[in-house]
Design a protein around this motif. Structure first.
Motif, PDB file in Angstrom:
ATOM      1  N   GLU A 247      57.053 -15.070  27.112  1.00 32.66           N
ATOM      2  CA  GLU A 247      57.148 -13.645  27.413  1.00 32.66           C
ATOM      3  C   GLU A 247      57.860 -12.895  26.296  1.00 32.66           C
ATOM      4  O   GLU A 247      57.537 -11.739  26.000  1.00 32.66           O
ATOM      5  CB  GLU A 247      57.891 -13.443  28.742  1.00 32.66           C
ATOM      6  N   ARG A 248      58.840 -13.539  25.686  1.00 31.58           N
ATOM      7  CA  ARG A 248      59.565 -12.917  24.575  1.00 31.58           C
ATOM      8  C   ARG A 248      58.641 -12.710  23.366  1.00 31.58           C
ATOM      9  O   ARG A 248      58.705 -11.675  22.705  1.00 31.58           O
ATOM     10  CB  ARG A 248      60.756 -13.799  24.197  1.00 31.58           C
ATOM     11  N   HIS A 249      57.786 -13.692  23.093  1.00 30.34           N
ATOM     12  CA  HIS A 249      56.805 -13.527  22.009  1.00 30.34           C
ATOM     13  C   HIS A 249      55.883 -12.344  22.304  1.00 30.34           C
ATOM     14  O   HIS A 249      55.574 -11.546  21.399  1.00 30.34           O
ATOM     15  CB  HIS A 249      55.955 -14.791  21.871  1.00 30.34           C
ATOM     16  N   LEU A 250      55.443 -12.244  23.549  1.00 34.92           N
ATOM     17  CA  LEU A 250      54.532 -11.163  23.921  1.00 34.92           C
ATOM     18  C   LEU A 250      55.226  -9.812  23.846  1.00 34.92           C
ATOM     19  O   LEU A 250      54.608  -8.803  23.482  1.00 34.92           O
ATOM     20  CB  LEU A 250      53.970 -11.416  25.319  1.00 34.92           C
ATOM     21  N   GLU A 251      56.516  -9.775  24.161  1.00 33.00           N
ATOM     22  CA  GLU A 251      57.276  -8.534  23.996  1.00 33.00           C
ATOM     23  C   GLU A 251      57.277  -8.102  22.531  1.00 33.00           C
ATOM     24  O   GLU A 251      57.101  -6.916  22.215  1.00 33.00           O
ATOM     25  CB  GLU A 251      58.712  -8.744  24.489  1.00 33.00           C
ATOM     26  N   GLY A 252      57.460  -9.074  21.638  1.00 34.43           N
ATOM     27  CA  GLY A 252      57.400  -8.769  20.218  1.00 34.43           C
ATOM     28  C   GLY A 252      56.033  -8.292  19.781  1.00 34.43           C
ATOM     29  O   GLY A 252      55.901  -7.359  18.974  1.00 34.43           O
ATOM     30  N   LEU A 253      54.979  -8.915  20.323  1.00 35.22           N
ATOM     31  CA  LEU A 253      53.615  -8.499  19.982  1.00 35.22           C
ATOM     32  C   LEU A 253      53.331  -7.078  20.449  1.00 35.22           C
ATOM     33  O   LEU A 253      52.749  -6.270  19.711  1.00 35.22           O
ATOM     34  CB  LEU A 253      52.602  -9.452  20.612  1.00 35.22           C
ATOM     35  N   TYR A 254      53.739  -6.764  21.675  1.00 39.50           N
ATOM     36  CA  TYR A 254      53.527  -5.405  22.165  1.00 39.50           C
ATOM     37  C   TYR A 254      54.248  -4.383  21.293  1.00 39.50           C
ATOM     38  O   TYR A 254      53.713  -3.296  21.011  1.00 39.50           O
ATOM     39  CB  TYR A 254      53.995  -5.278  23.619  1.00 39.50           C
ATOM     40  N   HIS A 255      55.455  -4.714  20.869  1.00 37.42           N
ATOM     41  CA  HIS A 255      56.207  -3.787  20.018  1.00 37.42           C
ATOM     42  C   HIS A 255      55.501  -3.602  18.678  1.00 37.42           C
ATOM     43  O   HIS A 255      55.381  -2.481  18.169  1.00 37.42           O
ATOM     44  CB  HIS A 255      57.625  -4.314  19.812  1.00 37.42           C
ATOM     45  N   TYR A 256      55.007  -4.695  18.121  1.00 38.27           N
ATOM     46  CA  TYR A 256      54.238  -4.633  16.868  1.00 38.27           C
ATOM     47  C   TYR A 256      52.999  -3.754  17.041  1.00 38.27           C
ATOM     48  O   TYR A 256      52.714  -2.880  16.197  1.00 38.27           O
ATOM     49  CB  TYR A 256      53.848  -6.051  16.472  1.00 38.27           C
ATOM     50  N   TYR A 257      52.260  -3.949  18.132  1.00 32.64           N
ATOM     51  CA  TYR A 257      51.062  -3.146  18.365  1.00 32.64           C
ATOM     52  C   TYR A 257      51.412  -1.669  18.575  1.00 32.64           C
ATOM     53  O   TYR A 257      50.686  -0.785  18.094  1.00 32.64           O
ATOM     54  CB  TYR A 257      50.298  -3.676  19.579  1.00 32.64           C
ATOM     55  N   ASP A 258      52.496  -1.400  19.270  1.00 33.83           N
ATOM     56  CA  ASP A 258      52.903  -0.010  19.497  1.00 33.83           C
ATOM     57  C   ASP A 258      53.224   0.685  18.174  1.00 33.83           C
ATOM     58  O   ASP A 258      52.811   1.830  17.936  1.00 33.83           O
ATOM     59  CB  ASP A 258      54.116   0.058  20.419  1.00 33.83           C
ATOM     60  N   LEU A 259      53.958  -0.002  17.307  1.00 35.80           N
ATOM     61  CA  LEU A 259      54.309   0.583  16.012  1.00 35.80           C
ATOM     62  C   LEU A 259      53.064   0.757  15.144  1.00 35.80           C
ATOM     63  O   LEU A 259      52.922   1.764  14.448  1.00 35.80           O
ATOM     64  CB  LEU A 259      55.339  -0.299  15.297  1.00 35.80           C
TER      65      LEU A 259
END
Length: 285
Positions: A247-259
């Motif tokens: 879930e932590r990896h996916l949180e990072g991915l979502y943040h990357y996609y948002d930026l």
């Protein structure tokens, strides 16, 4: 329909492939296609590749068309060790700089744009070129290289060149893991080849687990034969990588996609990351 499996031709993804039973999978109808990430991204998008490692950015571009195999990635929680910005100047002094981008990447290219434009608030210009360190540094103020190209350039660079690890910079500004590649498949693959896809997934997971269990030592010996380097170097390199998808990896991915979406690197926001678990059940997060 058989399965065409995309295999990124870099050492950082090798743990998922090292122990797979290629002969068994080929007899079952699989075909392996090794290529650099940017080529596999295109081939997956066109349907020429059905499943395999692709750039996380490419998944973001096709999130409605792809699913991700669970518990597999190429990630880092800090230094990644093979994605470097090489620069003639300190990074904070790169305002108005001309930066060469490797043509081999998607995730790392856009990660660098996020880091420079959003985190450092720099106005720079980018040009994509063939990944050749000497040519890049002869004609540009800085360059981005990934994978084995980056590792070899790091070993040979002169002492006056600054080197920045993009995984370390991402972690410093976000305190999140960075996921560079995911194992994805096209949606129609599940309907047509579910049993074979399940076996491929199982073998990826098994190969990863065996590499981790023996501290990557058998794999490192084969890498040394091809690329050289000390056991200490490669052991530290693989210790810095992470192959989970929590879930932590996916949180990072979502943040990357948002930026990426905020900077208009992605045309559309990624609202759901769909994961396929070994049980065959989907969930979106």
């Amino acid at each position: 329909m058989s399965l065409i499996i995309g295999e990124i031709s870099y050492t950082n993804i090798l743990p998922m492939f090292y122990y797979i039973n290629r002969e068994k999978l080929i007899k079952s109808g699989c075909k392996f296609v090794p290529a650099i990430p940017s080529k596999l991204n295109k081939d997956m998008a066109s349907g020429q590749v059905h499943v395999g490692g692709i750039s996380s950015f490419s998944y973001g571009e096709h999130s409605s068309e792809y699913k991700i195999l669970s518990d597999l990635s190429v990630s880092s929680t800090n230094q990644v060790g093979s994605i470097f910005l090489f620069s003639k100047y300190p990074i904070e002094k790169l305002e108005a700089a001309k930066i060469a981008l490797t043509s081999s990447s998607a995730t790392s290219v856009n990660l660098l744009k996020i880091i420079l434009q959003r985190f450092y608030e720099l106005g720079v210009s980018f040009e994509t070129t063939f990944p050749n360190y000497e040519h890049m540094m002869d004609h540009y103020d800085a360059c981005l290289l990934i994978g084995d190209d980056a590792i070899l350039a790091s070993k040979g660079k002169s002492a006056d060149i600054y080197q920045y690890d993009l995984g370390e910079l991402w972690a410093r500004f976000t305190n999140l893991p960075m996921t560079y590649a995911v194992f994805a498949f096209r949606n129609e693959t599940l309907e047509k080849e579910k049993q074979l896809l399940t076996e491929v997934h199982r073998q990826f997971l098994n190969s990863k687990a065996r590499c981790i269990d023996n501290d990557f030592q058998e794999m490192i010996k084969s890498i040394q034969y091809q690329l050289g380097g000390t056991n200490r170097f490669w052991s530290r390199y693989f210790a810095g990588l992470n192959y989970q998808l929590t879930e932590r990896h996916l949180e990072g991915l979502y943040h990357y996609y948002d930026l990426a979406n905020e900077l208009k690197l992605l045309d559309e926001p990624v609202r759901e990351i769909s994961i396929w678990k070994p049980t065959g059940q989907f969930h979106s997060v």
